[in-house]
Design a protein around this motif. Structure first.
Motif, PDB file in Angstrom:
ATOM      1  N   SER A  17      48.043  48.769  26.392  1.00  0.00           N
ATOM      2  CA  SER A  17      47.337  49.995  26.054  1.00  0.00           C
ATOM      3  C   SER A  17      45.827  49.763  26.070  1.00  0.00           C
ATOM      4  O   SER A  17      45.351  48.627  25.932  1.00  0.00           O
ATOM      5  CB  SER A  17      47.764  50.482  24.673  1.00  0.00           C
ATOM      6  N   THR A  18      45.094  50.850  26.217  1.00  0.00           N
ATOM      7  CA  THR A  18      43.628  50.733  26.154  1.00  0.00           C
ATOM      8  C   THR A  18      43.185  50.307  24.767  1.00  0.00           C
ATOM      9  O   THR A  18      42.172  49.620  24.618  1.00  0.00           O
ATOM     10  CB  THR A  18      42.970  52.073  26.525  1.00  0.00           C
ATOM     11  N   GLN A  19      43.965  50.705  23.747  1.00  0.00           N
ATOM     12  CA  GLN A  19      43.617  50.287  22.388  1.00  0.00           C
ATOM     13  C   GLN A  19      43.744  48.778  22.241  1.00  0.00           C
ATOM     14  O   GLN A  19      42.961  48.139  21.520  1.00  0.00           O
ATOM     15  CB  GLN A  19      44.514  50.989  21.360  1.00  0.00           C
ATOM     16  N   ALA A  20      44.732  48.184  22.905  1.00  0.00           N
ATOM     17  CA  ALA A  20      44.882  46.728  22.856  1.00  0.00           C
ATOM     18  C   ALA A  20      43.653  46.049  23.451  1.00  0.00           C
ATOM     19  O   ALA A  20      43.177  45.040  22.925  1.00  0.00           O
ATOM     20  CB  ALA A  20      46.139  46.306  23.608  1.00  0.00           C
ATOM     21  N   VAL A  21      43.131  46.586  24.542  1.00  0.00           N
ATOM     22  CA  VAL A  21      41.924  46.017  25.150  1.00  0.00           C
ATOM     23  C   VAL A  21      40.765  46.093  24.152  1.00  0.00           C
ATOM     24  O   VAL A  21      40.015  45.127  23.971  1.00  0.00           O
ATOM     25  CB  VAL A  21      41.566  46.764  26.446  1.00  0.00           C
ATOM     26  N   ARG A  22      40.618  47.224  23.502  1.00  0.00           N
ATOM     27  CA  ARG A  22      39.547  47.373  22.513  1.00  0.00           C
ATOM     28  C   ARG A  22      39.738  46.392  21.351  1.00  0.00           C
ATOM     29  O   ARG A  22      38.771  45.806  20.847  1.00  0.00           O
ATOM     30  CB  ARG A  22      39.509  48.803  21.992  1.00  0.00           C
ATOM     31  N   ASN A  23      40.992  46.213  20.934  1.00  0.00           N
ATOM     32  CA  ASN A  23      41.270  45.289  19.843  1.00  0.00           C
ATOM     33  C   ASN A  23      40.927  43.854  20.226  1.00  0.00           C
ATOM     34  O   ASN A  23      40.408  43.087  19.413  1.00  0.00           O
ATOM     35  CB  ASN A  23      42.742  45.371  19.438  1.00  0.00           C
ATOM     36  N   TYR A  24      41.235  43.473  21.475  1.00  0.00           N
ATOM     37  CA  TYR A  24      40.917  42.124  21.932  1.00  0.00           C
ATOM     38  C   TYR A  24      39.406  41.887  21.917  1.00  0.00           C
ATOM     39  O   TYR A  24      38.933  40.803  21.577  1.00  0.00           O
ATOM     40  CB  TYR A  24      41.469  41.889  23.342  1.00  0.00           C
ATOM     41  N   GLU A  25      38.656  42.923  22.285  1.00  0.00           N
ATOM     42  CA  GLU A  25      37.199  42.786  22.227  1.00  0.00           C
ATOM     43  C   GLU A  25      36.744  42.671  20.771  1.00  0.00           C
ATOM     44  O   GLU A  25      35.911  41.823  20.429  1.00  0.00           O
ATOM     45  CB  GLU A  25      36.521  43.980  22.892  1.00  0.00           C
ATOM     46  N   ARG A  26      37.306  43.520  19.923  1.00  0.00           N
ATOM     47  CA  ARG A  26      36.950  43.496  18.501  1.00  0.00           C
ATOM     48  C   ARG A  26      37.244  42.131  17.884  1.00  0.00           C
ATOM     49  O   ARG A  26      36.468  41.619  17.064  1.00  0.00           O
ATOM     50  CB  ARG A  26      37.748  44.573  17.760  1.00  0.00           C
ATOM     51  N   ASP A  27      38.351  41.509  18.287  1.00  0.00           N
ATOM     52  CA  ASP A  27      38.754  40.224  17.729  1.00  0.00           C
ATOM     53  C   ASP A  27      38.028  39.042  18.355  1.00  0.00           C
ATOM     54  O   ASP A  27      38.276  37.891  17.966  1.00  0.00           O
ATOM     55  CB  ASP A  27      40.260  40.040  17.889  1.00  0.00           C
ATOM     56  N   GLY A  28      37.182  39.301  19.341  1.00  0.00           N
ATOM     57  CA  GLY A  28      36.405  38.225  19.935  1.00  0.00           C
ATOM     58  C   GLY A  28      37.059  37.514  21.091  1.00  0.00           C
ATOM     59  O   GLY A  28      36.566  36.488  21.555  1.00  0.00           O
ATOM     60  N   PHE A  29      38.186  38.046  21.585  1.00  0.00           N
ATOM     61  CA  PHE A  29      38.859  37.422  22.717  1.00  0.00           C
ATOM     62  C   PHE A  29      38.166  37.792  24.031  1.00  0.00           C
ATOM     63  O   PHE A  29      38.303  37.078  25.023  1.00  0.00           O
ATOM     64  CB  PHE A  29      40.324  37.836  22.780  1.00  0.00           C
ATOM     65  N   LEU A  30      37.473  38.917  24.043  1.00  0.00           N
ATOM     66  CA  LEU A  30      36.660  39.344  25.181  1.00  0.00           C
ATOM     67  C   LEU A  30      35.203  39.352  24.728  1.00  0.00           C
ATOM     68  O   LEU A  30      34.913  39.583  23.551  1.00  0.00           O
ATOM     69  CB  LEU A  30      37.051  40.753  25.651  1.00  0.00           C
ATOM     70  N   PRO A  31      34.277  39.115  25.644  1.00  0.00           N
ATOM     71  CA  PRO A  31      32.862  39.203  25.262  1.00  0.00           C
ATOM     72  C   PRO A  31      32.510  40.647  24.914  1.00  0.00           C
ATOM     73  O   PRO A  31      33.179  41.581  25.371  1.00  0.00           O
ATOM     74  CB  PRO A  31      32.127  38.714  26.507  1.00  0.00           C
ATOM     75  N   PRO A  32      31.492  40.850  24.102  1.00  0.00           N
ATOM     76  CA  PRO A  32      31.112  42.216  23.730  1.00  0.00           C
ATOM     77  C   PRO A  32      30.780  43.049  24.962  1.00  0.00           C
ATOM     78  O   PRO A  32      30.157  42.575  25.914  1.00  0.00           O
ATOM     79  CB  PRO A  32      29.869  42.013  22.850  1.00  0.00           C
ATOM     80  N   ALA A  33      31.222  44.298  24.933  1.00  0.00           N
ATOM     81  CA  ALA A  33      30.975  45.211  26.059  1.00  0.00           C
ATOM     82  C   ALA A  33      29.713  46.028  25.792  1.00  0.00           C
ATOM     83  O   ALA A  33      29.368  46.320  24.642  1.00  0.00           O
ATOM     84  CB  ALA A  33      32.163  46.153  26.248  1.00  0.00           C
ATOM     85  N   ALA A  34      29.039  46.360  26.879  1.00  0.00           N
ATOM     86  CA  ALA A  34      27.879  47.259  26.762  1.00  0.00           C
ATOM     87  C   ALA A  34      28.389  48.664  26.450  1.00  0.00           C
ATOM     88  O   ALA A  34      29.567  48.980  26.646  1.00  0.00           O
ATOM     89  CB  ALA A  34      27.076  47.247  28.052  1.00  0.00           C
ATOM     90  N   ARG A  35      27.512  49.491  25.962  1.00  0.00           N
ATOM     91  CA  ARG A  35      27.880  50.867  25.619  1.00  0.00           C
ATOM     92  C   ARG A  35      26.984  51.845  26.373  1.00  0.00           C
ATOM     93  O   ARG A  35      25.806  51.593  26.603  1.00  0.00           O
ATOM     94  CB  ARG A  35      27.715  51.105  24.111  1.00  0.00           C
ATOM     95  N   THR A  36      27.564  52.965  26.731  1.00  0.00           N
ATOM     96  CA  THR A  36      26.778  54.048  27.321  1.00  0.00           C
ATOM     97  C   THR A  36      26.033  54.773  26.192  1.00  0.00           C
ATOM     98  O   THR A  36      26.357  54.577  25.007  1.00  0.00           O
ATOM     99  CB  THR A  36      27.693  55.044  28.047  1.00  0.00           C
TER     100      THR A  36
END
Length: 230
Positions: A17-36
């Motif tokens: 799910s897209t929420q899982a991707v967001r959670n992985y970023e939140r948990d530090g498994f992905l680097p921080p994403a830029a924001r529009t």
């Protein structure tokens, strides 16, 4: 590498799910994403590479270790990340050595002569002499729950107990701890002999092979992510 990607783009590749991707970023498994300016996340191929690495590392090492590796990478602590990888390979090697030891022990017990009538009610001293160990050692195996001799008028170590004691002796010579040996011997006892355990060992071997192959795939994915990082 800088082509903008949506959470859905990353999620679709792995069936999550897209929420899982967001959670992985939140948990530090992905680097921080830029924001529009409106607050939407903007991912890149670097994030996609990180997610591929994380998913493959979970398969190879489990969720906790995979998360630790990606945390370390994203915090620029490569030595810590590689240490976690090394520990995973070390555990796999120990598991292979344990499997080989148990397989050899099972082969020895299967090929050896069956205990004769004299072995149907051996005393502690007789069993200890048979194995070349002290009576105190045999008692220690009892306290660890490895040997469970009958406690009745015909008390003593019967044929199954002798088999369990021989297997215990072989595993102890291989350096395995008593709690691990208790588990293995319990499996033999539950199976009613060594034949069923031998079949279980083949399944164990298949799992170790699958884990080793998963580690190879995870190493390639992790290496690709490291090369993609700025």
């Amino acid at each position: 590498m800088n082509t903008p990607l949506r959470p859905a783009d990353l999620a679709r590749e792995h069936g999550i799910s897209t929420q899982a991707v967001r959670n992985y970023e939140r948990d530090g498994f992905l680097p921080p994403a830029a924001r529009t300016p409106s607050g939407y996340r903007v991912y890149t191929e670097v994030h996609a590479s990180a997610l591929r690495a994380f998913v493959s590392l979970v398969t190879a090492y489990g969720h906790a270790t995979a998360g630790g590796i990606l945390h370390a990478v994203n915090e620029a602590d490569l030595p810590r990340a590689l240490t976690l990888v090394d520990r995973g390979h070390e555990q796999l090697l120990r598991d292979r050595e344990t499997l080989n030891t148990v397989r050899q022990a099972i082969g020895h017990l299967t090929a050896g002569p069956a205990p004769g009538p004299a072995a149907t009610a051996w005393s502690v001293g007789e069993l200890a002499h048979h194995l070349g160990v002290t009576a105190a050692t045999v008692r220690a195996w009892e306290r660890a729950g490895i040997l469970t001799p009958a406690r009745d008028r015909a008390t003593g170590y019967r044929a199954a107990d002798v088999r369990d004691a021989e297997l215990t002796h072989l595993l102890r010579r291989g350096g395995h701890p008593l709690d691990h040996i208790a588990t293995v011997v319990g499996q033999v006892r539950t199976a009613g002999g060594t034949e069923s355990l031998a079949e279980a060992l083949e399944t164990w071997q298949d799992r170790l092979t699958a884990r080793g192959l998963a580690m190879l795939d995870a190493a390639a994915r992790l290496s690709a992510y490291l090369r993609s990082r700025p």
